[in-house]
Write a protein that holds these residues in place. Structure first.
Motif: not given
Length: 560
Positions: A124-128, A140-142
């Motif tokens: 789920g966090l990786e999808a965000q 922000g993704a990193l």
């Protein structure tokens, strides 16, 4: 005193013991093979489960690495690698399938569930983060993928993997160790049981050889001797006891003794009968039991029949003695009568021979007369045939004369017509005058020729009529001669038949006389043979009388 085991009990004991030991050894071997296979399968299961757990961990690490690389660079190749892991490689899904295939314990299943929940949360966090990358917010993704929350869940996955790995390794190693211990134990047990099994089998073989085979060989040799009639020289050196072999030995020895006594009794009885003693009427001893009773009855029957036969021979010899005397007297009388018959038959044979010679001469003369009669009959038949031919020739000559007479009549008619034609020609010549003079001359000559022809025809007719009358007279005489010859031939045939019949009867009489002579010769030969036979019978009767006396002397030796 304890009762001794017999051979069948011992053989059953050794056989059952050997079978039980062999079954236990085989069972231990089967258990050892099963446990060894189970240990091998547990080792394989441990390897497969640990590899599956590692694949699950590797799949989670790959997802984390590719997601962070994609967040740091924005390069979609990392996103493709991420998606490839999820859709193509499926390391985590394959690992879960393998682990479920072999089965997990409750604690292992719980650790796997926690790993799965943590991985789902990380997904789920990786999808965000991927959404943020698509929006251009790489930082922000990193930061999201390196956040404390993400790292705690990542660490939780690693910790759960360690727990799962340790528990799987501990469980499979324990089961494999237990299976190996059981395999070792059963292997030791099978080897341990193999030794007493071999010993027990050897003992069984030794028992069979010493207590069964050797006695059987001795019994076989003894029975072979008995089968060949060796009752006295057959010995069986085996103990007599209550065992099967001992009972068999006792039965063989009893049978041998019984056979000896039976044979001795039979020899004694036959010896008495051979010595002429038929008064031994004692009952058969008790040794003739069972099927031997038939031998006893047969001996009684033989003794009775021989005794009766000898008595009948004795009676018959007395009757033969009396008959021999009568035969001897009759043979003498028969010999004398046969000699007288032979003398009378010789005289009768000489007389019949003379009559036979006379009858044979008559038969020869009758046969010669029959031949002469046959020759005369043949010559008469030939003359009759010639007369018939002459009669036929005369008839033909008469027929020819008739035809010649008809021809003469025709010539006379022709002369008459010629004469008429000549007259007509002369009339026509006279009418012609000078021109018909030459024709008149010809007509005169023709008329002269016609007159000569008519005269010649008359003369020829007269001659032919005379000839015809002569031929008719000859035909009648020939026919009468033919009839006379036919009568002569008929009488000659009848005479020939009578002469032939006389010759045939003479031949038959001659043969009959010859047969009578031959019959008399045969009767004479028979009478002479009877005379010789009568003399031989007289001599044989004397010998028979002597033999009967010898037989009576021999019969006095038998005690009937």
């Amino acid at each position: 005193m304890k009762k001794r085991w017999n051979q069948s009990t011992k053989l059953a004991f050794f056989s059952i013991g050997s079978i039980l030991l062999l079954l236990l050894t085989a069972f231990a071997g089967v258990v050892n093979k099963v446990q060894s296979k189970k240990a091998t399968e547990l080792i394989k299961e441990q390897f497969e489960l640990t590899v599956a757990a590692g694949d699950y961990s590797d799949g989670s690490v790959t997802l984390s690495k590719t997601s962070r690389a994609y967040a740091a660079t924005g390069d979609k190749a990392y996103l493709d690698a991420y998606n490839k892991e999820l859709t193509v490689d499926k390391n985590r899904e394959n690992a879960v399938e393998v682990m479920h295939k072999y089965g997990l314990s409750e604690s292992e299943e719980a650790a796997l569930k926690e790993m799965s929940d943590a991985s789902t949360y990380l997904a789920g966090l990786e999808a965000q983060s991927f959404t943020m990358v698509e929006q251009g917010d790489l930082k922000g993704a990193l930061d999201l993928l390196y956040s404390q929350d993400y790292q705690e869940k990542e660490q939780a996955v690693s910790d759960d993997y360690d727990i799962l790995y340790d528990e799987v390794a501990e469980r499979t190693q324990g089961e494999s160790h237990a299976a190996e211990q059981m395999a070792a134990l059963t292997q030791f047990l099978s080897l341990f049981l193999l030794i007493p099994t071999i010993i027990f089998v050897l003992i069984t073989v030794f028992f069979v050889r010493t207590e069964l085979m050797k006695p059987l060989l001795a019994i076989k040799n003894c029975m072979l001797g008995l089968s060949q009639g060796e009752l006295m020289n057959t010995h069986l050196a085996l103990p007599v006891d209550e065992t099967e072999v001992g009972s068999t030995v006792k039965a063989i020895k009893d049978m041998n003794a019984h056979l000896k006594s039976v044979i001795a009794d039979i020899v004694s009885r036959l010896g008495n009968m051979a010595a002429g003693n038929f008064r031994d009427e004692a009952a058969c001893p008790k040794m003739y039991k069972g099927d031997y009773s038939a031998i006893c009855e047969s001996l009684k029957t033989i003794q009775s029949m021989l005794k009766g036969t000898l008595q009948e021979i004795d009676n018959a010899s007395k009757e033969v003695n009396a008959s021999a005397k009568e035969v001897s007297h009759g043979s003498d009388v028969l010999s004398q009568g046969a000699a007288e018959q032979a003398s009378s038959l010789e005289e009768l044979s000489a007389t019949i021979q003379a009559v036979s010679d006379q009858v044979r001469n008559n038969a020869d003369n009758a046969e010669n007369a029959a031949l002469l009669s046959k020759t005369t009959e043949t010559e008469l038949e030939s003359s009759s045939t010639q007369m018939n031919a002459l009669n036929d020739s005369m008839s033909e000559m008469n027929h020819t004369a008739q035809e010649i007479s008809n021809i003469i009549h025709t010539i006379d008619d022709i002369a008459f017509q010629t004469n008429v034609l000549a007259l007509n020609a002369a009339v026509e010549a006279a009418r012609a005058g000078e021109f018909g003079r030459g024709f008149a001359v010809v007509a005169d000559e023709v008329r002269n020729l016609a007159g000569k022809s008519a005269e010649a025809a008359k003369n020829t007719t007269a001659l032919i009529e005379n000839t015809v009358r002569s031929i008719e007279t000859g035909s009648q005489m020939t026919e009468e001669a033919t009839k006379s010859l036919a009568q002569i031939v008929k009488r000659s045939q009848e005479m020939h038949e009578k002469i032939t019949e006389i010759a045939s009867l003479s031949q038959s009489q001659s043969k009959s006389v010859e047969e009578i002579a031959q019959g008399l010769e045969q009767v004479s030969a028979v009478v002479q043979h009877n005379s010789a036979t009568a003399e031989e019978s007289a001599a044989s009767s004397a010998k028979l009388f002597d033999q009967v006396q010898n037989m009576e002397e021999l019969l006095t030796k038998f005690k009937l």
